[in-house]
Design a protein around this motif. Structure first.
Motif, PDB file in Angstrom:
ATOM      1  N   MET A 120       0.339  -1.397  -0.286  1.00 12.10           N
ATOM      2  CA  MET A 120       0.171   0.059   0.329  1.00 12.10           C
ATOM      3  C   MET A 120       0.820   1.592   0.319  1.00 12.10           C
ATOM      4  O   MET A 120       0.652   2.073  -0.818  1.00 12.10           O
ATOM      5  CB  MET A 120      -0.797  -0.097   1.511  1.00 12.10           C
ATOM      6  CG  MET A 120      -1.970   0.904   1.328  1.00 12.10           C
ATOM      7  SD  MET A 120      -3.078   0.472   0.070  1.00 12.10           S
ATOM      8  CE  MET A 120      -4.316  -0.374   0.678  1.00 12.10           C
ATOM      9  N   PRO A 121       1.694   1.497   1.004  1.00 14.84           N
ATOM     10  CA  PRO A 121       2.530   2.815   1.164  1.00 14.84           C
ATOM     11  C   PRO A 121       3.136   2.624  -0.261  1.00 14.84           C
ATOM     12  O   PRO A 121       3.425   4.217  -1.095  1.00 14.84           O
ATOM     13  CB  PRO A 121       3.282   2.702   2.038  1.00 14.84           C
ATOM     14  CG  PRO A 121       3.333   1.412   2.794  1.00 14.84           C
ATOM     15  CD  PRO A 121       1.877   0.407   2.031  1.00 14.84           C
ATOM     16  N   THR A 122       4.250   1.633  -0.868  1.00 16.31           N
ATOM     17  CA  THR A 122       4.995   1.798  -2.047  1.00 16.31           C
ATOM     18  C   THR A 122       4.208   2.094  -2.648  1.00 16.31           C
ATOM     19  O   THR A 122       4.352   3.014  -3.788  1.00 16.31           O
ATOM     20  CB  THR A 122       5.546   0.397  -2.010  1.00 16.31           C
ATOM     21  OG1 THR A 122       5.523  -0.337  -1.443  1.00 16.31           O
ATOM     22  CG2 THR A 122       6.123   0.535  -3.527  1.00 16.31           C
ATOM     23  N   LEU A 123       3.188   1.988  -3.304  1.00 12.23           N
ATOM     24  CA  LEU A 123       2.269   1.909  -4.525  1.00 12.23           C
ATOM     25  C   LEU A 123       1.517   3.639  -4.063  1.00 12.23           C
ATOM     26  O   LEU A 123       1.603   4.299  -5.515  1.00 12.23           O
ATOM     27  CB  LEU A 123       0.915   1.254  -4.203  1.00 12.23           C
ATOM     28  CG  LEU A 123       0.620   0.073  -5.031  1.00 12.23           C
ATOM     29  CD1 LEU A 123      -0.055  -0.934  -4.972  1.00 12.23           C
ATOM     30  CD2 LEU A 123       0.910   0.024  -6.798  1.00 12.23           C
ATOM     31  N   ILE A 124       1.329   3.531  -2.977  1.00 18.65           N
ATOM     32  CA  ILE A 124       0.254   5.049  -3.112  1.00 18.65           C
ATOM     33  C   ILE A 124       1.841   6.138  -3.164  1.00 18.65           C
ATOM     34  O   ILE A 124       2.423   7.546  -4.029  1.00 18.65           O
ATOM     35  CB  ILE A 124       0.346   5.478  -1.662  1.00 18.65           C
ATOM     36  CG1 ILE A 124      -0.570   5.087  -1.398  1.00 18.65           C
ATOM     37  CG2 ILE A 124       0.212   6.647  -1.571  1.00 18.65           C
ATOM     38  CD1 ILE A 124      -1.811   4.694  -0.064  1.00 18.65           C
ATOM     39  N   LYS A 125       3.701   5.783  -2.516  1.00 20.22           N
ATOM     40  CA  LYS A 125       4.423   6.686  -2.755  1.00 20.22           C
ATOM     41  C   LYS A 125       4.896   6.624  -4.488  1.00 20.22           C
ATOM     42  O   LYS A 125       4.720   7.819  -5.304  1.00 20.22           O
ATOM     43  CB  LYS A 125       6.107   5.924  -2.445  1.00 20.22           C
ATOM     44  CG  LYS A 125       5.257   6.829  -1.379  1.00 20.22           C
ATOM     45  CD  LYS A 125       7.051   6.104  -0.413  1.00 20.22           C
ATOM     46  CE  LYS A 125       7.199   6.279   0.679  1.00 20.22           C
ATOM     47  NZ  LYS A 125       7.651   5.551   1.781  1.00 20.22           N
TER      48      LYS A 125
END
Lengths: 234, 806
Positions: B291-296
């Motif tokens: 999740m955080p990777t995709l959002i970044k």
């Protein structure tokens, strides 16, 4: 740096022996050092040295060494102003590089145009610009400004005295050569710069930081890497 | 646009083309090399040479007897370079028959030729229009798979085998990634043994060649897409026989230094997760890492050009689509995304993007078109100025982000609230009229997600003026857009939505009726669905209007549609028509003919007895007809087969169907109505009373309460004493809403005490279904949804999340 602003007595002093002892405590694997050296040789393009080093250290260069030779000869061709031959060679090495880097391709063609102008082949320059560069400008408006500047060279009799002299300078070839070199390295999944110089920079920075807090044997001569004796306090 | 070339310039190219026919091999090779160095990187030259007809000639060289390897390598490189131009170039190559001879090079003993041939194929298969099925002929897949095991330099000594350089493995994996389009393609590639080989190169020993790892991830991601079998296979395979699943390795690659690697690893995990194959032990890690990777990655502009050739793409384009795939059917992940501040990040890009591109670009365009107009003396309309290189990219970014927004707010009300609060709605509404159909479609999906909220239907969507642009999309040139628009409309025309009026006033009925005659099943379904919702508790005028357009024959053919889902909706529409006053029932009887109505009901209850959804709707048509006058009730009473069917369904396993049967009885036996005594007697004679008594102890409270009411009508229970505390039993008024939340919220049934059962269709009517874009898989899943009135209220509790499917 500025030992005068601070009383020397607040700084800790390390003698040469103490320093040597501390350094000895840090273990750096031979393998890592070898990798650093190999990384430098490969990226900077020392093919023969890399080959020898590989034989002596038993370390795999991680890349086909003949590609280093290719890369160097491409670089040399540009530095010698022979852009056409550089393009042929890079296409032999990896035909995808120029097909996937429109900006690089434009810069190579621009350099060709500059070389025509430098050698006074005005008719060829104009024809080349029409055939090769104008369509690039049409495809990518961002190239237009650079293209216009380059064409403006034709207006000056003495290009080296013009405000655009930088274009005909050797540094422009260097710039083009580096851009192509970086693209080749990227295509081969190599770093654009070797790790060693940045390690040296880090060394200088670290010494400067430490300088404010301690007196210690420093490396000032980066060629020999010798430790200079601790300046005697007082 | 090919610039006119000067005569000298043309002649040297003509000479090169002539050189292709030279008898001397070296001269021929020189000509090919000349062409090669002219076309690489040069779009105009590619087009020029192709228009000079060199493609077919070059393809001949690939299998001509008198051509040596070097010439063939050069030819393959030129063909590959042509393919890096655009889809048109690729079409020319395909038409020239380039694919099969290029596939033939994959088994060549000379690796240089294999590499050039494979690269050309990879470039050709970038185009979605290239016939990827050709790869699945002969044993080409096996040839590609043989290239998936790169030779390490240390074992380069065994010269008996062809040593495969790792960059060739990269190209082979890249081709597999592109050609795994259909389920059959995926299975054939997996059967040939690709999975473990692709997983092997993810191993740390290949970290120095990140591009091969990226290509392998791309291939694995596309093989796992919507394919539980292969996803399972990937989870269970072992990297270099190490007994370690590749999943931890892929999770590690989600944190890689290279943005493209992060994106592809995330895509791969997402697809495995969606296929329901990700073991639960990895779920926590997935949420925490993915999740955080995709959002970044939403703001990562690194190009993925090596993967997409000249169709330049960036990570930013793809990341929101992967994000959408990940969260679209999981409430849990939508919540996690909300907590990770995804909406704010999405909004920042969408609003930033439209500020950066729309405003200056439109000024620029205006200025340009003014200039153009002047130049043309205002005669011709200004041509739309499209900046080829960047324009498509910006649009793909916008599309991706809109899809992500649609996905994140498809299930949860608080996500919708955030989207509204982030002031995204004006951008969404603007995008609904965008010239690019994919953007229109994505924007429309956003409105659909937002329209699943009663609050939004009453306020924000009205304020933003959604109805008119949405309405235009019903006639969009693209089927996909029509489909999403019609699905959104299902919610917009609900009774409590102020936009229902707008739709009616703008020719909505006419358009929906058109769509209800579409050849496309999905469009037909959505249109009937929307019409049915439109008729939910509608006044007689609206009913008359709809039937004027649809015609009774039109309704009839929908009731007998080949698709059961459409039959169900059409019966539900009939049920809504028959709901309300006596005159409404009378209209149905007149319109279809009394006998016809009964024939339909009889047929549905017998021939379609196994389709619960159809049975339920047919039963409620009976319920509603039974609220009518004596003649209406008698019509049913006189069809013994219908009564016997009702009798039969009283022991159905689904409580919703049991409730419907009891409502039939209640309405037929309502004691205040004329002739109720005769009907009670008749039903008693058919054995209904003991059957009702058997149901007194039904486990379902709803059924139990209705049974008491029915038995009261039979006189075997004293009214009021039946069930202490059962409030709705006390008034004992047949105004059943089938326990549907929507019905009671909509609530206009309250107070029409004698009107008989309300249009429980409203209950079902409110339901809208989640996204169907493109995928077959979605349609299969859709079939399951039942009683989804809850969708409107945002819980969509019965929507099947992909990970629960398997």
């Amino acid at each position: 740096m500025t030992s005068s602003t601070q009383p020397a007595s607040t700084k800790k002093t390390f003698s040469a022996e103490e320093w040597d002892k501390k350094l000895a405590e840090v273990s750096v694997s031979k393998q890592d050092l070898n990798k650093l050296v190999m990384n430098y040789l490969v990226i900077e393009g020392y093919k023969d040295a890399a080959e020898k080093f590989s034989q002596e250290s038993g370390l795999q260069p991680g890349i086909d060494l003949s590609s280093i030779q290719d890369r160097m000869s491409i670089r040399n061709a540009i530095q010698a102003g022979d852009i056409e031959s550089a393009i042929e060679r890079v296409n032999d090495l990896d035909p995808e590089i120029l097909d996937t880097n429109p900006k690089l391709y434009f810069h190579l063609q621009q350099q060709r145009l500059i070389e025509f102008i430098k050698t006074g082949k005005i008719a060829e320059a104009i024809e080349f610009a029409q055939e090769e560069l104008a369509p690039r400008g049409e495809e990518n408006p961002e190239f237009l400004e650079e293209l216009e500047k380059t064409m403006a060279l034709l207006a000056f009799e003495e290009t080296t005295a013009s405000p655009l002299a930088y274009l005909v300078d050797y540094a422009q070839r260097q710039k083009t050569a580096s851009e192509l070199n970086s693209a080749i390295l990227t295509a081969q999944c190599q770093e654009k710069d070797p790790k060693l110089p940045s390690l040296l920079k880090m060394l200088v920075w670290a010494q400067n930081q430490l300088d404010e807090k301690a007196l210690f044997p420093k490396i000032n001569n980066f060629v020999t890497g010798e430790l200079d004796p601790v300046p005697t306090s007082g | 646009m090919v610039q006119p070339l000067s005569p000298t310039a043309v002649s040297k190219h003509e000479a090169a083309v002539a050189g292709l026919d030279a008898l001397d091999l070296q001269e021929r090779t020189r000509a090919v090399r000349f062409i090669k160095n002219n076309v690489i990187g040069n779009r105009t030259k590619k087009e020029m040479y192709l228009s000079m007809g060199v493609a077919a000639r070059l393809v001949e060289f690939l299998f001509a007897e008198d051509c040596d390897v070097d010439l063939r390598v050069q030819v393959a490189v030129v063909l590959g370079s042509f393919a890096y131009g655009n889809d048109h170039n690729i079409k020319v190559l395909v038409d020239a028959g380039a694919i099969t001879p290029l596939l033939g090079t994959l088994d060549a003993p000379e690796m240089k030729l294999v590499e050039a041939g494979a690269r050309a194929l990879k470039a050709i298969f970038q185009s979605a229009e290239a016939p990827h099925e050709d790869v699945f002929q002969a044993s080409y897949v096996e040839s590609l798979i043989r290239l998936l095991t790169p030779t390490t330099e240390t074992v380069g000594t065994c010269s008996s085998d062809r040593a495969v350089p790792v960059r060739v493995t990269e190209v082979a994996a890249g081709i597999l990634a592109k050609v795994a389009v259909t389920h059959d393609n995926q299975m054939q590639i997996a059967r040939s043994g690709a999975i473990p080989l692709l997983a092997n190169v993810l191993d740390a020993r290949w970290n120095a060649s990140p591009k091969v790892q990226e290509a392998a991830l791309d291939a694995l991601a596309n093989l796992c897409r919507d394919n539980p079998t292969i996803s399972q296979k990937v989870v269970c395979c072992q990297i270099y026989d190490s007994a370690i699943s590749p999943i931890p390795t892929i999770i590690k690659l989600v944190r890689d230094r290279r943005p493209v690697m992060r994106l592809l690893a995330a895509t791969c995990l997402t697809n495995i997760y969606r296929a329901g194959a990700l073991p639960t032990v990895y779920h926590q890690d997935t949420i925490l890492t993915l999740m955080p990777t995709l959002i970044k990655l939403f703001t990562e502009t690194a190009p993925i050009s090596t993967l997409y050739g000249s169709g330049w793409a960036t990570v930013q384009e793809k990341a929101p689509k992967v994000f959408a795939d990940l969260v679209e059917s999981s409430e849990e992940l939508q919540k996690a995304a909300l907590e990770a501040d995804a909406v704010t990040k999405l909004a920042a890009v969408v609003i930033g993007e439209s500020a950066a591109t729309t405003v200056p670009e439109s000024n620029e365009l205006k200025a340009k078109s003014r200039k153009d107009a002047k130049r043309r003396g205002n005669k011709a309309p200004p041509a739309p100025a499209i900046r080829v290189s960047s324009c498509g990219h910006a649009e793909r970014v916008t599309e991706g982000f809109l899809r992500a927004i649609a996905a994140i707010c498809s299930l949860r009300e608080e996500c919708r609230k955030q989207v509204i609060d982030a002031k995204l709605l004006p951008h969404i509404v603007n995008a609904m009229s965008h010239p690019n159909r994919r953007i229109r479609s994505a924007a429309c999906e956003c409105t659909r997600s937002l329209s699943r909220s009663v609050k939004n239907l009453r306020t924000s969507l009205v304020d933003a003026g959604v109805a008119i642009p949405l309405f235009k999309l019903l006639s969009d040139e693209s089927d996909d857009v029509q489909l999403t628009a019609s699905a959104t409309l299902c919610n917009i025309v609900l009774d409590f939505s102020p936009m229902k009026k707008t739709v009616l006033e703008n020719g909505g009925v006419e358009r929906l009726v058109d769509l209800a005659k579409s050849m496309d099943d999905r469009l037909r379904l959505n249109a009937v669905w929307a019409l049915k919702n439109l008729l939910f508790q509608a006044d007689s005028d609206t009913k008359t209007r709809v039937m004027q357009e649809l015609q009774w024959d039109g309704l009839l053919s929908l009731i007998d549609d080949a698709e059961t889902g459409i039959q169900e909706q059409a019966l539900n529409l009939l049920r809504n028509l028959a709901c309300g006053k006596e005159v409404d029932i009378e209209q149905v009887f007149e319109g279809l003919g009394e006998e016809r109505v009964l024939d339909i009901l009889e047929a549905k209850l017998t021939k379609s007895a196994s389709h619960d959804d159809i049975v339920l709707q047919a039963l409620y048509v009976i319920v509603n007809v039974a609220t009518g006058n004596q003649r209406h009730k008698s019509a049913i009473m006189n069809r013994e087969s219908i009564l016997l069917s009702v009798w039969g369904f009283m022991s159905h396993s689904k409580s919703s169907i049991r409730v419907a049967t009891i409502w039939c009885i209640i309405n037929l036996t309502w004691t205040d109505d004329v002739g109720s005594q005769e009907r009670v007697a008749r039903l008693r004679a058919l054995g209904f009373e003991p059957r009702l008594q058997n149901m007194m102890e039904d486990l379902n409270m709803d059924v139990k309460d209705r049974v008491k009411t029915a038995l009261t009508n039979f006189g075997s229970l004293i009214p009021g004493s039946a069930s202490p505390g059962s409030q709705d039993n006390a008034p004992a008024v047949p105004m059943e809403i089938a326990g549907s939340a929507a019905g009671s919220t909509v609530g206009s049934a309250v107070g029409i005490a004698n009107a008989g059962p309300g249009p429980t269709g409203g209950g079902n009517g409110n339901r809208s279904r989640r996204g169907m874009r493109g995928a077959e898989r979605d349609r299969e899943r859709l079939g399951d949804f039942t009683g989804a009135s809850s969708v409107v209220f945002g819980s969509l509790s019965d929507a099947t999340a992909p990970n629960q499917d398997a």
